[in-house]
Each structure stands twice: as C-alpha cells, then as structure tokens.
Design an enzyme around this catalytic site. Structure first.
Site, PDB file in Angstrom:
ATOM      1  N   GLY A  19       0.838  -1.184   0.000  1.00 20.70           N
ATOM      2  CA  GLY A  19       0.000   0.000   0.000  1.00 20.70           C
ATOM      3  C   GLY A  19       0.871   1.229   0.000  1.00 20.70           C
ATOM      4  O   GLY A  19       2.052   1.181   0.376  1.00 20.70           O
ATOM      5  N   ARG A  20       0.306   2.335  -0.451  1.00 23.95           N
ATOM      6  CA  ARG A  20       1.043   3.585  -0.458  1.00 23.95           C
ATOM      7  C   ARG A  20       0.064   4.735  -0.315  1.00 23.95           C
ATOM      8  O   ARG A  20      -1.096   4.622  -0.703  1.00 23.95           O
ATOM      9  CB  ARG A  20       1.842   3.746  -1.758  1.00 23.95           C
ATOM     10  CG  ARG A  20       0.973   3.824  -2.978  1.00 23.95           C
ATOM     11  CD  ARG A  20       1.585   3.232  -4.225  1.00 23.95           C
ATOM     12  NE  ARG A  20       2.037   1.872  -4.103  1.00 23.95           N
ATOM     13  CZ  ARG A  20       1.279   0.791  -4.301  1.00 23.95           C
ATOM     14  NH1 ARG A  20      -0.002   0.912  -4.576  1.00 23.95           N
ATOM     15  NH2 ARG A  20       1.785  -0.400  -4.194  1.00 23.95           N
ATOM     16  N   ASP A 246      -8.565   0.111  -8.486  1.00 21.62           N
ATOM     17  CA  ASP A 246      -7.292   0.710  -8.871  1.00 21.62           C
ATOM     18  C   ASP A 246      -7.093   0.731 -10.382  1.00 21.62           C
ATOM     19  O   ASP A 246      -6.468   1.660 -10.912  1.00 21.62           O
ATOM     20  CB  ASP A 246      -6.112   0.049  -8.151  1.00 21.62           C
ATOM     21  CG  ASP A 246      -6.093  -1.467  -8.233  1.00 21.62           C
ATOM     22  OD1 ASP A 246      -6.846  -2.046  -9.043  1.00 21.62           O
ATOM     23  OD2 ASP A 246      -5.325  -2.086  -7.477  1.00 21.62           O
ATOM     24  N   THR A 247      -7.644  -0.246 -11.097  1.00 19.69           N
ATOM     25  CA  THR A 247      -7.518  -0.213 -12.550  1.00 19.69           C
ATOM     26  C   THR A 247      -8.320   0.928 -13.156  1.00 19.69           C
ATOM     27  O   THR A 247      -7.892   1.552 -14.132  1.00 19.69           O
ATOM     28  CB  THR A 247      -7.959  -1.546 -13.162  1.00 19.69           C
ATOM     29  OG1 THR A 247      -7.240  -2.611 -12.541  1.00 19.69           O
ATOM     30  CG2 THR A 247      -7.691  -1.585 -14.659  1.00 19.69           C
TER      31      THR A 247
END
Length: 503
Positions: A19-20, A246-247
């Site tokens: 994760g970020r 996320d895509t």
C-alpha cells in the site's frame, strides 16, 4: 477553490502486495501542473489461519493512517481531499453497530472452488454474462457470496463494504458503494450502471447489504475527529470518491491522445483492453472471457484479466524460501540474454492462480504444452515475460476484433511499466509501439479525479490526459522483431491457442 492555486491531494492506493499514500500537487494555472510524491509505503501481507487466507485489513488501515500523517507533513498542510483506491472483488462485513465481522477473505482463498458450477445450475454462464458483462473469474464477488451463504458472519451482517469503501467508511463514518469497484462484483448491469437484480435475486444475494452506489467525483464524507487526531491533520478534510478500483484510476492516467489506443495496467495482474463508450455483451465476447467493467466518466473498461507479474513474484518467493534469493534487477538482466520463446506457457491458465511452488508449475505447464521447461531462474523469468507478452498480444487482438475498435498504440501503465524487458517483448509480440508509464498510474488517476471534483482542474478525460502528457515522460518502445522474429511470435501464439482449443 481557485484553479490557479496549487493544491495537495492525498491518494490512498492499496495494491495486492503493498500500500502507499501519495501526494499529488495539482494546479490548473496555464497549461496546468501535476507532481506526485510518495508520502508512505507499507507492505500488504495476507495471513493464513485455520485454513483460510485473509487480508490483514487492520494493518492496512494502520498504514493508511500513517500515510495520511506523512502526507500532511510532506505537503505542509492538510490535503485538499483524500481518495481511496484498492483491488477489486473482496469485501468486509459489518454488524448492526458498524463493527467488522472478521478479516476480509482473500480472493486467492480456496473457498470459491466449485462455486461457479453451483451458480450455473441457477443462472447459465450466458445468462450471467448477458446481465453483467463480467468475465468468468473463480473469485468474483458473486461466487464469494454464494460460498459464504449460511456462514455466521454473513448471517449476522447488516452491511457489506468493498475494500475501498470499508477504508473510506473507517475514515469518514459514511458508507457508500463506489461504482467502478461495484462493477467487478458480477452484480451490476453495465448498461444501466445499476444493480443487476436479475442476478442477485435468483442467487439469494441480498443487495440491501450494499450501501447506495456513488460515482467517481462524488463526496464521500469528511475525516472523522478521531482520524484527524490520529493523523495530526487540521480539519475539515473532505474525502472524495474516485475510481476506487485501482484499474479504473490507472486507466484515467493513461497519457493517450485520441481514442485509438489499448492499455495494459500491469502489476500483480495484467489488465489488457480498451476504453469504450458501451459494453460488448455478445456470446463471442463471453467465450473470449472479456469483462465489461465500469470506468470514470461513463466509460467501459473492456478488458481481460491476465495473471500478470504475480507469476514472477511467486517464483522469487519460492527461490528465496529455498535459500536462493534472486535480486530482481540482476535476474531481469540475465533473462534479457536468454533466447526468446524457448519456453512459454499460457499465462491465463488457472493453474497459476494459487500461491505455491510456481517454478515447478511453470515447468509442468511447459511440458504439457510440448516445449522445453526452463532451466534455472533466468530461463524461468524469460519464460514468464515471454508468456505475459503473448497473453498481452492475445488480449489486445481479441479486444480489437470483438469490439471493432482500432488500436495504433499500446499504453503500459502501473508497476510493469518499469520492466524494460516486458515492455520490449510486448511491443514485439503485439507488433505495435508501446508507450510505458506512468508507473504510479492508479495514484495519478486518483489525484486527477479528486482535483477535478475540487475545481483545481476542469474538463473530461481528454483534458486530464493532456495534463498528464504535459507533466510525465513515458518511454516509447518500437517493435524490433524482424520477419523471423515475428514468425516466432506467431508460432508461439498459435501453439497456445491450439492447446486452449483442446488441440
């Protein structure tokens, strides 16, 4: 907010392995500016207990809080907004008090084994595809929910939240279901962009468990006082719904000009396809296992999920466990010296889905296909990357054929954009130029949707992508294969297609 002001936006971007929290600095002044910096990165380590594979969701949430604290420090102020994107299909269950009923189960867990056959007794694959347009994947949410039927957690649940919606709920106390992620559940009709009740009702799935749908750019609440106290941010800090799959966010950050492009969002998975205005729900599309997931601004992400760099990640893990760790940079350099297409497999084969001894499975798949198994890590890595390039080629060719949408350029975004060998092989396999970058596409797309919602930038996807092109520097790879090289790619592709057809 003034479009001439430079504002920081915090993007929470959770992937399957890490994760970020990123900070995007955006200004609409002149041609606009966009700058992204990493505030905090943390691991995502699934945990197996009592035979079930779980996400350690509380550890991830702790990483999010640490990241928001770091984001405030990096920006020198509270972010103008926060947005959350994660992987798809998985969910958490809450009781009537809002308490989590156990850790979310990982999509790679075996609990959905055999569920597709049970669902097919109620709704045929053709009926399911005609209603939802989603490709068959054994871990789709619809199969997770039928597998969980009768479980104590599901029986006690008052609310079901997909992973990005769960994180957002903990940040804000407000529940919603963001549409791009909801479209991966196999419970949404891509034509109406609403729930597919014709699927849920026959399968006994209670859609009232899901909070109301919301679209990218919609308000999703403000950070709770306890979150502000934990992160040291000065409120109020709004949270904005983004393309929470996320895509979906990554596709926003494809720096394309015009419409004649394909994209490959690379990482643990490779998601290869097109951006369309309407779904493709033909029987031929279903048989080709293409999905119609919803994107930002009313678009459809017409794509195929490919196993992706997960295969190589699992090889690295297996070699390290055997006491033979392989530094990735050195391994890729050695793989580049290995003759191409000596060994290859069908990267879409479900045999590669589960964790485990990946090098052994690759060797077995090569033997089954009638090609030599790789000898050692460098040959195995080259086999994986050749196989992914072949899968990229097949997906893009099929997408063009099934949709009638022309393609001049392939954009590779996500972590795989840094993999020079993979990008070069994809260009050769597809016979098309590959434009690689940005690597942090999901975070950039997340930031752009937030910035537009805040008024820092204006316009639709073409305008957002123009800002990207002005501020990022992707790398271009031209196809380099000569006539003999192109013929070798053709032969390998034909061999995989023949094996897949039962030949």
């Amino acid at each position: 907010m003034s479009p001439t002001e430079t504002l920081p936006f915090a993007a929470v971007d959770l992937g399957a392995s890490s994760g970020r929290v990123m900070v995007g600095h955006v200004s609409g002044r002149g041609a606009g500016t966009l700058r992204l910096e990493e505030a905090h990165r943390f691991p995502n380590r699934p945990v197996r207990t009592s035979g079930t594979l779980y996400w350690d969701i509380l550890a991830l949430y702790g990483g999010v809080l640490d990241g928001l604290r770091a984001a405030g420090a990096a920006a020198g102020r509270a972010p103008a907004s926060v947005g959350v994107d994660t992987w798809a299909v998985d969910y958490g269950l809450l009781d009537a008090s809002g308490a989590l009923l156990g850790n979310p189960v990982h999509y790679r867990d075996a609990r959905t084994d055999g569920e597709a056959a049970k669902v097919a007794e109620v709704l045929s694959p053709a009926e399911l595809y005609g209603a939802t347009g989603l490709q068959y994947l054994p871990f789709n949410t619809v199969y997770q929910l039928t597998a969980a039927r009768g479980s104590a957690a599901l029986d006690a649940a008052e609310r079901l939240l997909l992973i990005p919606d769960l994180i957002t709920y903990w940040l804000t106390g407000e529940a919603g279901t963001e549409l791009t992620n909801a479209s991966t559940t196999q419970l949404v009709d891509p034509r109406t962009r609403d729930w597919a009740r014709s699927v849920a009702e026959p399968l006994g799935i209670d859609l009232s468990l899901f909070p109301p749908l919301r679209t990218p750019g919609a308000p999703a609440g403000t950070l709770l006082p306890e979150v502000l106290a934990e992160t040291g941010l000065a409120g109020p800090v709004p949270v904005t719904a983004v393309g929470s799959h996320d895509t979906a966010s990554a596709v926003v950050a494809v720096p394309a000009s015009g419409e004649r492009f394909a994209y490959i969002a690379t990482g643990t998975w490779s998601l290869a396809g097109l951006e369309l205005a309407a779904p493709v729900l033909t029987e031929e599309s279903r048989r080709a296992n293409f999905t119609n997931e919803l994107g930002v601004d009313g678009t459809v992400r017409y794509l195929r999920n490919i196993m992706g760099l997960w295969i190589l990640q699992e090889c690295l893990r297996a070699w390290a466990a055997e006491g033979d760790p392989q530094p990735l940079d050195r391994l890729l350099a050695e793989a580049a010296e290995v003759p191409g297409l000596r060994s290859f497999v069908d990267a879409d084969d479900p045999v590669f889905l589960a964790p485990g001894d990946m090098p052994r499975r690759i060797a077995e798949a090569c033997r089954a296909l009638g090609v030599p198994p790789p000898r050692g890590p460098a040959e195995t890595a080259r086999c994986v990357l050749d196989s992914l390039a072949l899968a990229h080629r097949r997906a893009i060719e099929d997408a063009r054929r099934l949709s009638g949408h022309p393609v001049d350029t392939v954009h590779v975004v996500g972590g795989g954009a840094r993999n020079t060998l993979l990008c070069r092989l994809t260009a050769d396999a597809c016979g098309l130029p590959v434009v690689a970058g940005p690597a942090e596409a999901a975070a950039l797309g997340n930031v752009l949707v937030q910035a537009r919602a805040a008024g820092a930038v204006a316009g639709g996807l073409p305008e957002l992508r123009a800002l990207l092109r002005a501020t990022v520097e992707p790398r271009r790879y031209e196809p380099a294969a000569d006539r003999a090289g192109r013929a070798a790619w053709d032969r390998a592709a034909a061999r995989i297609a023949q094996a897949g057809a039962g030949g």
